[in-house]
Design an enzyme around this catalytic site. Sequence first.
Site, short mmCIF file in Angstrom:
data_model
loop_
_atom_site.label_atom_id
_atom_site.label_comp_id
_atom_site.label_asym_id
_atom_site.label_seq_id
_atom_site.Cartn_x
_atom_site.Cartn_y
_atom_site.Cartn_z
N ASP A 42 30.29 -18.93 -46.91
CA ASP A 42 29.97 -19.37 -48.25
C ASP A 42 30.44 -18.24 -49.17
OD1 ASP A 42 28.64 -20.70 -50.42
OD2 ASP A 42 27.03 -19.22 -50.22
N ASP A 90 29.42 -17.67 -53.06
CA ASP A 90 28.42 -17.16 -54.01
C ASP A 90 27.16 -16.68 -53.28
OD1 ASP A 90 30.02 -18.02 -56.25
OD2 ASP A 90 29.31 -20.06 -55.91
C1 BG6 Z 1 27.54 -22.88 -55.12
C2 BG6 Z 1 26.48 -22.08 -55.85
O1 BG6 Z 1 28.34 -22.00 -54.38
O2 BG6 Z 1 28.37 -23.58 -56.06
C3 BG6 Z 1 25.68 -22.99 -56.77
O3 BG6 Z 1 25.61 -21.49 -54.90
C4 BG6 Z 1 26.62 -23.74 -57.71
O4 BG6 Z 1 24.78 -22.19 -57.51
C5 BG6 Z 1 27.66 -24.51 -56.89
O5 BG6 Z 1 25.90 -24.66 -58.51
C6 BG6 Z 1 28.66 -25.25 -57.77
O6 BG6 Z 1 29.42 -24.32 -58.50
P1 BG6 Z 1 30.36 -24.69 -59.73
O7 BG6 Z 1 31.10 -23.41 -60.01
O8 BG6 Z 1 31.28 -25.79 -59.28
O9 BG6 Z 1 29.48 -25.13 -60.84
MG MG Z 2 25.68 -19.20 -51.67
#
Ligand code: BG6
Ligand code: MG
Length: 216
Positions: free
Chosen positions: A10, A12
């Site tokens: 993953d 984030d």
């Molecule tokens: C995930 C994060 O990796 O991506 C979430 O942990 C986030 O917090 C999700 O909402 C979607 O991300 P994005 O950048 O498409 O809004």
């Molecule tokens: Mg994550």
Amino acid sequence: MSSIKGFIFDLDGVLVDTAEYHYRGWQRLADEEGFPFDRKANEALRGISRRESLLLILNGRILPEEKIQEMMERKNRYYVEYIQQVSPDDMLPGALDLLHEIRQACLKCAIGSASKNTCTVVEKLGIAHLVDAISDGYSVTNPKPAPDLFLHAAGQLGLPPGECVVVEDAAAGIEAAIAGGFRSIGLGPIERVGTAEVVYPSLDGLLLAKILTDLG
Ligand code: BG6
Ligand code: MG
């Protein structure tokens, strides 16, 4: 010899602390709209898609679709603004060393992130040359905790799920890994990722050999 042939990370909260920027984006939106929200409530949003995150914050409030779209776009604008400052220095401790070790061991490596901003962040971190595949918020329809994103990543690596280990900081991510038949590593508190096969506080100081031994 280990049966593990590949890693799916993953992004984030695992390789980079952009989980904090997602939180700040949602907090700013919630404050503007007067919705109750705080860091504790944000824990349930880890790994969850943009739309599902907003629906959790709305907590049953019904809003017109245009308003939902506008709020998702607004939060994303804030997030994109925050990640402008991301640089290679923002890799979380231990993450870069582990990616290098995986490369040296000729194991496969993918990123499996729900974020539609994955490619931007990967580029800013300068790690594209260390990964063989990226599956992101554009790759599949069903978000985590469905296993689809990790299955997509494993498919790109050409490996069956049982030969890949998913590394996740989110409860939804571990659920997705288990549902897909992947090996799993949880990063963070037991209350969040305790269902993973192996749990570490973070990647800091973790050597590939230890991970492979711990997974057995
Ligand atoms: C995930 C994060 O990796 O991506 C979430 O942990 C986030 O917090 C999700 O909402 C979607 O991300 P994005 O950048 O498409 O809004
Ligand atoms: Mg994550």
